[in-house]
Design an enzyme around this catalytic site. Sequence first.
Site, PDB file in Angstrom:
ATOM      1  N   LYS A  51      37.324  27.498  46.255  1.00  0.00           N
ATOM      2  CA  LYS A  51      36.164  28.252  45.782  1.00  0.00           C
ATOM      3  C   LYS A  51      34.998  27.352  45.377  1.00  0.00           C
ATOM      4  O   LYS A  51      33.968  27.850  44.899  1.00  0.00           O
ATOM      5  CB  LYS A  51      36.572  29.162  44.622  1.00  0.00           C
ATOM      6  CG  LYS A  51      37.564  30.256  45.035  1.00  0.00           C
ATOM      7  CD  LYS A  51      37.944  31.132  43.862  1.00  0.00           C
ATOM      8  CE  LYS A  51      38.963  32.179  44.278  1.00  0.00           C
ATOM      9  NZ  LYS A  51      40.276  31.580  44.603  1.00  0.00           N
ATOM     10  N   LYS A  94      36.784  36.411  39.540  1.00  0.00           N
ATOM     11  CA  LYS A  94      38.090  35.841  39.888  1.00  0.00           C
ATOM     12  C   LYS A  94      38.197  34.408  39.384  1.00  0.00           C
ATOM     13  O   LYS A  94      37.191  33.700  39.251  1.00  0.00           O
ATOM     14  CB  LYS A  94      38.319  35.894  41.393  1.00  0.00           C
ATOM     15  CG  LYS A  94      37.184  35.362  42.264  1.00  0.00           C
ATOM     16  CD  LYS A  94      37.429  35.700  43.725  1.00  0.00           C
ATOM     17  CE  LYS A  94      36.246  35.338  44.605  1.00  0.00           C
ATOM     18  NZ  LYS A  94      36.456  35.698  46.021  1.00  0.00           N
ATOM     19  N   ARG A 115      40.734  36.673  58.062  1.00  0.00           N
ATOM     20  CA  ARG A 115      41.241  35.303  57.954  1.00  0.00           C
ATOM     21  C   ARG A 115      41.116  34.642  59.325  1.00  0.00           C
ATOM     22  O   ARG A 115      41.705  35.099  60.300  1.00  0.00           O
ATOM     23  CB  ARG A 115      42.694  35.307  57.483  1.00  0.00           C
ATOM     24  CG  ARG A 115      43.470  33.995  57.676  1.00  0.00           C
ATOM     25  CD  ARG A 115      42.835  32.761  57.028  1.00  0.00           C
ATOM     26  NE  ARG A 115      42.636  32.902  55.614  1.00  0.00           N
ATOM     27  CZ  ARG A 115      43.535  32.587  54.686  1.00  0.00           C
ATOM     28  NH1 ARG A 115      44.724  32.130  55.050  1.00  0.00           N
ATOM     29  NH2 ARG A 115      43.244  32.713  53.403  1.00  0.00           N
ATOM     30  N   ARG A 122      42.526  41.480  57.542  1.00  0.00           N
ATOM     31  CA  ARG A 122      43.440  41.914  56.489  1.00  0.00           C
ATOM     32  C   ARG A 122      42.804  43.100  55.769  1.00  0.00           C
ATOM     33  O   ARG A 122      41.750  42.966  55.157  1.00  0.00           O
ATOM     34  CB  ARG A 122      43.721  40.758  55.525  1.00  0.00           C
ATOM     35  CG  ARG A 122      44.329  39.538  56.227  1.00  0.00           C
ATOM     36  CD  ARG A 122      44.425  38.345  55.315  1.00  0.00           C
ATOM     37  NE  ARG A 122      43.113  37.951  54.820  1.00  0.00           N
ATOM     38  CZ  ARG A 122      42.909  36.985  53.922  1.00  0.00           C
ATOM     39  NH1 ARG A 122      43.932  36.320  53.431  1.00  0.00           N
ATOM     40  NH2 ARG A 122      41.700  36.687  53.524  1.00  0.00           N
ATOM     41  N   ARG A 129      41.693  43.965  47.060  1.00  0.00           N
ATOM     42  CA  ARG A 129      42.300  42.725  47.532  1.00  0.00           C
ATOM     43  C   ARG A 129      42.982  42.976  48.869  1.00  0.00           C
ATOM     44  O   ARG A 129      43.802  43.890  48.994  1.00  0.00           O
ATOM     45  CB  ARG A 129      43.309  42.199  46.514  1.00  0.00           C
ATOM     46  CG  ARG A 129      42.706  41.932  45.155  1.00  0.00           C
ATOM     47  CD  ARG A 129      43.769  41.492  44.167  1.00  0.00           C
ATOM     48  NE  ARG A 129      44.816  42.492  44.019  1.00  0.00           N
ATOM     49  CZ  ARG A 129      45.972  42.281  43.379  1.00  0.00           C
ATOM     50  NH1 ARG A 129      46.219  41.093  42.843  1.00  0.00           N
ATOM     51  NH2 ARG A 129      46.865  43.250  43.285  1.00  0.00           N
ATOM     52  N   ASP A 135      37.900  32.734  54.952  1.00  0.00           N
ATOM     53  CA  ASP A 135      37.864  34.171  54.730  1.00  0.00           C
ATOM     54  C   ASP A 135      36.440  34.682  54.873  1.00  0.00           C
ATOM     55  O   ASP A 135      35.511  34.125  54.260  1.00  0.00           O
ATOM     56  CB  ASP A 135      38.398  34.507  53.332  1.00  0.00           C
ATOM     57  CG  ASP A 135      39.852  34.094  53.149  1.00  0.00           C
ATOM     58  OD1 ASP A 135      40.553  33.976  54.180  1.00  0.00           O
ATOM     59  OD2 ASP A 135      40.280  33.892  52.007  1.00  0.00           O
ATOM     60  N   GLU A 175      35.738  32.079  51.128  1.00  0.00           N
ATOM     61  CA  GLU A 175      36.603  30.967  50.747  1.00  0.00           C
ATOM     62  C   GLU A 175      36.895  30.090  51.956  1.00  0.00           C
ATOM     63  O   GLU A 175      36.888  30.558  53.093  1.00  0.00           O
ATOM     64  CB  GLU A 175      37.937  31.459  50.158  1.00  0.00           C
ATOM     65  CG  GLU A 175      37.820  32.124  48.803  1.00  0.00           C
ATOM     66  CD  GLU A 175      39.183  32.419  48.185  1.00  0.00           C
ATOM     67  OE1 GLU A 175      40.197  31.848  48.665  1.00  0.00           O
ATOM     68  OE2 GLU A 175      39.241  33.214  47.236  1.00  0.00           O
ATOM     69  N   ASN A 204      40.127  27.804  52.726  1.00  0.00           N
ATOM     70  CA  ASN A 204      41.460  27.518  52.208  1.00  0.00           C
ATOM     71  C   ASN A 204      42.041  26.280  52.879  1.00  0.00           C
ATOM     72  O   ASN A 204      42.264  26.273  54.094  1.00  0.00           O
ATOM     73  CB  ASN A 204      42.373  28.722  52.458  1.00  0.00           C
ATOM     74  CG  ASN A 204      41.880  29.967  51.744  1.00  0.00           C
ATOM     75  OD1 ASN A 204      42.163  30.173  50.576  1.00  0.00           O
ATOM     76  ND2 ASN A 204      41.118  30.789  52.450  1.00  0.00           N
TER      77      ASN A 204
END
Length: 324
Positions: free
Chosen positions: A130, A165, A215, A229, A237, A277, A286, A288
Amino acid sequence: MPRMSLRVALQMDPMESLKIAGDSTFHIMLAAQARGHRLYHYRPDHMTWRGERLYAEAREVVNLQRVVGDHFTFGETVKLDLGKDIDVVWMRQDPPFDLNYITATHLLERITDETLVVNDPASVRNAPEKLFVLDYARFMPPTMITRSLDETRAFLAEHKEIVVKPIYGNAGSAVFRIGADGANLAALVELFGEMWVESFMVQAFLKDVSQGDKRIVLVDGEVAGAINRIPGKGEIRSNLAAGGTAAKTELTPDELEICAALGPELKKRGLLFVGIDVIGGKWLTEINVTSPTGIVAIDAFNGTDTGGLIWDAVERKLAERAAG
């Protein structure tokens, strides 16, 4: 030319706890086994630095198979010099991205001149999900990093609905949506302050999240595939670990632009396996790099072999290192 059998050590969570139906690390291990590579499992707390060498108490992993409850067999415990005895070390334990995680990156960084570590440990340490993404703010929704209730209230007043978050959370944990009335915002900021010493992330709520959070997986800077997703009923979420469901998808022109912007930097940093994402076909949220997931679903939907692509990239990097 036949492939060389590699000795591969995986720094990861307990083998017994893997949910093999969708676990990306298990997918990578199966692809390695198919190529004849030897696999060893160890936990971060099994490492020891002594006499300028990094060791791990590890167990060889044999007989991998997609059979729930009988998906692996361990061989004998061996003491490995991760610099001399191993060709590739994978850092694949799940977050939290805490001091234990950071310590492991420092230790593994000391052997990168001898052994290929994936993802590169210094880059993992310097690219938390993040925060690294802030380098690409032009693709992001309105975002703020803060510990201030007043700043958060002002951000809410501007954007009407927000998401709050933790900066080092994972798998969709502790992600909260706050409506225009600000109900419970003060209590939530207070709770975050008690639970974490770090600042938290605040973003404008994107209504498009109801249509899914994509993703996208990049292997050595190149797009390998993507899944959409979709959040469960009553959820914002979309993480599969938080009840989201996966669906087949294609990339939009905006998403391809994002990937083209990120790819060269990921490759430069040695971030070989990365999951980004994107919401609404254009909003990057994000990057990852610690233990990205999603490749099992991607391969199931697309008939691809992302595990094979990953090992192709690893073997290519090893060949480049050998050639000097």
